[in-house]
Enzyme design. Structure first.
Site, PDB file in Angstrom:
ATOM      1  N   GLY A 155     -24.753 -38.693  38.733  1.00 54.14           N
ATOM      2  CA  GLY A 155     -24.474 -37.129  38.627  1.00 54.14           C
ATOM      3  C   GLY A 155     -23.231 -37.055  38.141  1.00 54.14           C
TER       4      GLY A 155
ATOM      5  N   HIS B 258     -31.844 -18.387  27.343  1.00 52.50           N
ATOM      6  CA  HIS B 258     -31.904 -18.560  25.851  1.00 52.50           C
ATOM      7  C   HIS B 258     -30.792 -18.663  25.003  1.00 52.50           C
ATOM      8  CE1 HIS B 258     -30.357 -14.318  25.296  1.00 52.50           C
ATOM      9  NE2 HIS B 258     -30.871 -14.208  26.365  1.00 52.50           N
TER      10      HIS B 258
END
Ligand SMILES: CC(C)(COP(=O)(O)OP(=O)(O)OC[C@H]1O[C@@H](n2cnc3c(N)ncnc32)[C@H](O)[C@@H]1OP(=O)(O)O)[C@@H](O)C(=O)NCCC(=O)NCCS
Length: 215
Positions: free
Chosen positions: A80, A147
């Site tokens: 991680g 987006h």
């Protein structure tokens, strides 16, 4: 299609979640995509080793000697920490190994979403349209990337985090679980956004912010 050999790094939590993603990719495909060779780790705990053994996978030992003594294969880093992941990925690539891109079949991708080599996408992730994910980016379960966002190399987006549209997440930054980054913001290289934070302004490289609004 012949299954490609794949070695993974990390026997701990995310390393085993990565194995789940690989298994899911194989199950969703008509033919096996990845043939898991085994798992590398420099300092696995006894319970990590037991968990790897119970999956029927060999533990291959510490990373560096294996990487230097084996011919080119695919690898995926299940660690991680962005900085540790960067060090490990560079080591593999230095020795000619090739990063695998592993995307859980339940993840969704908008038009022109690009995943660079080494990307790991977990279950339930939503990647919106025209998103670019840099090499060795990790997107954890149920995170959303809005987006036109750009994620640099080695970025970690932890479970359930929401990156709004047109954000710029620079190299090796980490977005904590359940955090929200508002639209159009830049998160500087190696910055850390705390779990459940709401980021309302740009974050300086290397800084740590937390809370609502994040400071
Ligand atoms: C923000 C963060 C980086 C701080 O780490 P740290 O510097 O080691 O902080 P500490 O644990 O020493 O805590 C310092 C203080 O911040 C508080 N704190 C820690 N994390 C916090 C968070 N996410 N939001 C608000 N406060 C937080 C602690 O309660 C403590 O407060 P106190 O000084 O009043 O006692 C870390 O707690 C975090 O949220 N990391 C992301 C973790 C994550 O995503 N986990 C999921 C993995 S799948």
């Amino acid at each position: 299609m012949t299954a490609a050999p794949l070695v993974t790094v990390g026997a701990a939590g995310f390393g085993r979640e990565l194995l789940d993603v690989v298994d899911a990719v194989n199950k969703a495909s008509a033919e096996t995509v990845w043939e898991l060779t085994g798992v590398l780790d420099d300092a696995p705990s006894d319970s990590d080793l037991d968990n790897i053994d119970r999956r029927g996978l060999p533990f291959l030992g510490p990373v560096e000697p294996w990487v230097a003594s084996h011919s080119s294969t695919h690898f995926a880093v299940g660690v991680g920490s962005p900085s540790v992941r960067r060090r490990l990925a560079r080591l593999f690539e230095h020795h000619g190994h090739r990063p695998a891109t592993v995307c859980h079949p339940t993840a969704t991708f908008g038009f022109d979403a690009v995943c660079a080599p080494g990307t790991v996408i977990c279950a339930g992730v939503q990647i919106s349209t025209n998103v670019h994910l840099g090499p060795h980016t990790h997107v954890n379960p149920n995170a959303t990337i809005g987006h036109d966002s750009v994620l640099g190399a080695y970025v970690s987006v932890n479970p359930g985090a929401v990156i709004s549209g047109a954000c710029d997440l620079e190299e090796a930054c980490l977005i904590g679980a359940g955090a929200v980054v508002l639209q159009g913001l830049r998160i500087g290289a190696e910055a850390i956004v705390g779990a459940a934070a709401c980021v309302t302004g740009p974050v300086d490289p290397g800084s740590v912010v937390k809370g609502v609004p994040a400071r």
